[in-house]
Design a protein around this motif. Structure first.
Motif, short mmCIF file in Angstrom:
data_model
loop_
_atom_site.label_atom_id
_atom_site.label_comp_id
_atom_site.label_asym_id
_atom_site.label_seq_id
_atom_site.Cartn_x
_atom_site.Cartn_y
_atom_site.Cartn_z
N ASN A 90 28.29 50.87 37.95
CA ASN A 90 29.36 51.34 36.92
C ASN A 90 30.29 50.11 36.79
O ASN A 90 31.28 50.54 35.79
N LEU A 91 30.40 49.11 37.58
CA LEU A 91 31.35 48.08 37.55
C LEU A 91 30.79 46.77 37.40
O LEU A 91 29.80 46.36 37.57
N ALA A 92 31.55 46.12 36.53
CA ALA A 92 31.17 44.50 36.47
C ALA A 92 32.31 43.53 36.16
O ALA A 92 33.53 44.12 35.78
N ARG A 93 31.96 42.31 36.44
CA ARG A 93 33.19 41.42 36.32
C ARG A 93 32.89 40.61 35.07
O ARG A 93 31.61 39.92 35.00
N ARG A 94 33.72 40.62 34.03
CA ARG A 94 33.28 39.71 32.82
C ARG A 94 34.25 38.73 32.67
O ARG A 94 35.43 38.75 32.40
N ARG A 95 33.91 37.38 32.89
CA ARG A 95 34.43 36.12 32.72
C ARG A 95 34.95 35.64 31.38
O ARG A 95 34.07 35.86 30.31
N HIS A 96 36.08 35.56 31.03
CA HIS A 96 36.48 35.29 29.57
C HIS A 96 35.90 33.78 29.12
O HIS A 96 36.02 32.80 29.95
N ALA A 97 35.41 33.76 28.05
CA ALA A 97 35.00 32.53 27.44
C ALA A 97 36.30 31.41 27.27
O ALA A 97 37.38 32.26 27.10
N LYS A 98 36.12 30.14 27.32
CA LYS A 98 37.18 29.45 26.89
C LYS A 98 37.99 29.76 25.78
O LYS A 98 39.25 29.89 25.56
N ASP A 99 37.52 30.25 24.40
CA ASP A 99 37.92 30.43 23.19
C ASP A 99 38.61 32.03 23.24
O ASP A 99 39.33 32.38 22.35
N GLU A 100 38.25 32.59 24.34
CA GLU A 100 38.97 34.07 24.31
C GLU A 100 40.47 33.83 25.36
O GLU A 100 41.14 34.89 25.15
N LEU A 101 40.40 32.85 25.94
CA LEU A 101 41.72 32.83 26.85
C LEU A 101 43.00 32.43 26.02
O LEU A 101 42.98 31.76 24.89
N ALA A 102 43.96 33.06 26.55
CA ALA A 102 45.41 32.84 25.97
C ALA A 102 45.53 31.12 26.31
O ALA A 102 44.94 30.61 27.10
N HIS A 103 46.43 30.65 25.28
CA HIS A 103 46.41 29.23 25.15
C HIS A 103 47.01 28.89 26.58
O HIS A 103 46.51 27.66 27.19
N TYR A 104 47.79 29.69 27.49
CA TYR A 104 48.26 29.25 28.74
C TYR A 104 47.40 29.33 29.76
O TYR A 104 47.70 29.02 30.93
N ALA A 105 46.40 30.25 29.79
CA ALA A 105 45.65 30.77 30.84
C ALA A 105 44.50 29.84 31.17
O ALA A 105 43.89 29.21 30.41
N ARG A 106 44.42 29.58 32.44
CA ARG A 106 43.29 28.83 33.18
C ARG A 106 42.09 29.53 33.02
O ARG A 106 41.06 28.92 33.40
N GLY A 107 42.13 30.80 33.52
CA GLY A 107 41.00 31.72 33.77
C GLY A 107 41.26 33.02 33.42
O GLY A 107 42.65 33.56 33.57
N CYS A 108 40.49 33.85 33.12
CA CYS A 108 40.45 35.44 32.99
C CYS A 108 39.33 36.21 33.12
O CYS A 108 38.40 35.66 32.60
N THR A 109 39.41 37.26 34.10
CA THR A 109 37.97 37.89 34.39
C THR A 109 38.59 39.37 34.15
O THR A 109 39.61 39.88 34.87
N ASP A 110 37.93 40.16 33.44
CA ASP A 110 38.23 41.68 33.21
C ASP A 110 37.04 42.34 34.48
O ASP A 110 35.74 42.01 34.31
N ILE A 111 37.65 43.17 35.01
CA ILE A 111 36.80 44.12 35.83
C ILE A 111 36.57 45.20 34.69
O ILE A 111 37.57 45.95 34.45
N GLU A 112 35.42 45.23 34.38
CA GLU A 112 34.93 46.59 33.39
C GLU A 112 34.30 47.77 34.29
O GLU A 112 33.61 47.37 35.09
N TYR A 113 34.56 48.80 33.33
CA TYR A 113 33.84 50.02 33.87
C TYR A 113 33.06 50.41 32.84
O TYR A 113 33.33 50.44 31.67
N LEU A 114 31.83 51.35 33.26
CA LEU A 114 31.06 51.76 32.05
C LEU A 114 31.38 53.22 31.74
O LEU A 114 31.05 54.35 32.41
N PHE A 115 32.30 53.24 30.84
CA PHE A 115 33.04 54.41 30.37
C PHE A 115 31.76 55.29 29.51
O PHE A 115 31.05 54.60 29.16
N PRO A 116 32.10 56.59 29.34
CA PRO A 116 30.81 57.24 28.51
C PRO A 116 30.79 56.61 26.80
O PRO A 116 29.77 56.53 26.54
#
Ligand code: ATP
Length: 444
Positions: free
Chosen positions: A239-265
């Motif tokens: 029920n857990l996943a790591r989702r890396r943000h694509a380049k165009d999803e990143l805030a202009h100042y961020a070098r990287g961002c990964t969401d830890i996602e959960y499989l909610f209902p």
């Protein structure tokens, strides 16, 4: 099916005192929720575990408790005053409002409504900007307002106190500052229970480091936080996943961002964001406050603006994931059993002490005595408000790992029956071994 699970969880949370609607007797307020007696306990356990793991068990992270209301300039520097806007569209079919970045884009100006599945044409329903900051009048004189802002994240209190913490603790980089606290966002697309609230709690760490260490530390924090959900919180890996943000999803100042996602209902959604925010925050606050927030690295005799890795977790979303993960319905002897298979460390209490018969004062007295004797060693609850079958069902529903039943034989043989929540297996043990028995099971 998913809606069914969600509505069962919402109903269990209300029925058993985990979560109530805010201001409910006045009709409620959208996206505001209150935690009931048992919910408050579990929520506290989630926060205590995080606080202990990071501020007590590690020497490179210290804690902070900064104020909720902050100066307008804080948010001028952070960009929230300008940029904390969501583009929203209205669905004319189901009359609900959605964030444009969260809905399915079909083609051209057409999007798909996640509610009623009709098309939303953004030429007709023009996307509008909504500012997510809540402000409050800090002036005692009504018609001469001056505005303070309720923080939309705890992080800004950390950045503003970076130099205070550094100079008062004599710590060197890398240094993390951790904070748990309320944050406020004027979310206009509510729904999904406590997933998106206007008042919610965050557990955030700003981990300050040298620029050249930031990429490595970012990867380490993504792994650390993912493993924390699996091993410490006990969420199921599937029920857990790591989702890396694509380049165009990143805030202009961020070098990287990964969401830890959960499989909610209702599907995969963000539980926590781990971001490499570079030196953006301290640079901004240095500029606007005109205070030098850079760091002097004595060892290498150089000065630099620290970079920061930010693991930003939601208390409420963790709570929600914990309940969803633990929620289970089983058929036992032709009857439905609802059980929360919570990790024992997160349950509101580990043991329930229950007298088998409430019309036998000597049994009730012995059960109460056992409760008083063990309550300082293990979290426990005494309950004699129903027949034993009903008491077991109630404890299953709130996720109590062990029920300890005191019966007539207990008076003579000084033994009790311990029933395990998940297996429903029962074992007879001496009263003086209850603490040891429960602790051994918790360690296993
Ligand atoms: P989302 O995209 O779901 O709105 P976000 O990217 O805006 O989330 P962040 O700003 O990264 O969220 O906040 C960090 C964490 O704080 C989130 O992962 C979430 O756990 C929690 N959080 C943020 N907004 C809310 C909210 N409105 N209600 C409950 N928890 C929230």
């Amino acid at each position: 099916m998913a809606d069914d699970k969600l509505s069962k969880i919402v109903s269990l949370c209300k029925r058993r005192g985990f979560i109530f609607g805010g201001s409910e007797i006045y009709g409620g307020i959208s996206s505001i929720w209150d935690y009931g007696p048992l919910g408050a306990k579990i929520k506290k356990r989630i926060k205590d575990l995080w606080w202990k793991t990071y501020t007590e068990d590690r020497s490179d992270i210290v804690g902070l408790d900064s104020s909720i209301i902050m100066h307008e300039d804080v948010f001028r520097a952070s960009g929230h005053l300008e940029g904390f806007n969501d583009m929203l569209v209205d669905c004319f079919g189901c009359k609900r409002r959605f964030r444009l970045d969260k809905i399915e884009h079909l083609r051209d100006s057409l999007y798909k409504c996640p509610g009623c599945k009709k098309e939303i044409d953004t030429n007709v329903s023009k996307p509008r900007k909504f500012n997510l900051m809540l402000r409050t009048n800090m002036s005692a004189i009504e018609d001469e307002p001056y505005w303070g802002y309720l923080r939309p994240e705890t992080a800004q209190g950390i950045f503003c106190n970076f130099q205070n913490v550094l100079s008062s603790t004599y710590k060197k980089l890398p240094l993390g500052i951790a904070q748990i606290g309320k944050s406020f966002r004027n979310e206009v697309t509510g729904g999904s229970f406590i997933f998106r609230m206007k008042e919610f709690e965050q557990m955030e760490i700003e981990y300050f480091c040298a620029p050249e260490d930031s990429d490595r530390l970012y990867e380490e924090w993504v792994e650390e936080r993912y493993n924390y959900y699996v091993n410490r919180i006990g969420l199921k890996k599937e029920n857990l996943a790591r989702r890396r943000h694509a380049k165009d999803e990143l805030a202009h100042y961020a070098r990287g961002c990964t969401d830890i996602e959960y499989l909610f209902p209702f599907g995969w959604s963000e539980l926590e964001g781990v971001a490499n925010r570079t030196d953006y925050d301290l640079t901004q606050h240095s500029k606007v406050s005109k205070k030098d927030l850079s760091y002097f690295d004595q060892k290498n005799n150089r000065k630099f603006m620290p970079h920061v890795i930010e693991p930003s977790a939601g208390v409420d979303r963790t709570f929600f994931a914990v309940i969803c993960d633990a929620f289970c319905e089983e058929e036992v002897k032709g009857k439905l059993r609802t059980v929360l298979k919570l990790k024992p460390q997160l349950a509101s209490h580990c043991a329930a002490i229950l007298p088998l018969l409430t019309n036998r004062p000597e049994l009730v007295e012995l059960a109460k005595r056992i409760f008083y004797d063990i309550k300082d060693k293990i979290t426990a609850q005494y309950d004699d408000t129903a027949a034993i079958g009903k008491l077991y069902r109630r404890q299953d529903e709130i996720g109590t790992p062990f029920c300890v039943t005191v019966d007539v034989d207990s008076l003579a043989d000084k033994q009790v029956t311990v029933r395990e929540r998940d297996t429903m297996a029962q074992e007879r043990i001496p009263i003086e071994r209850i603490i040891e028995f429960v602790n051994n099971k918790l360690k296993a």
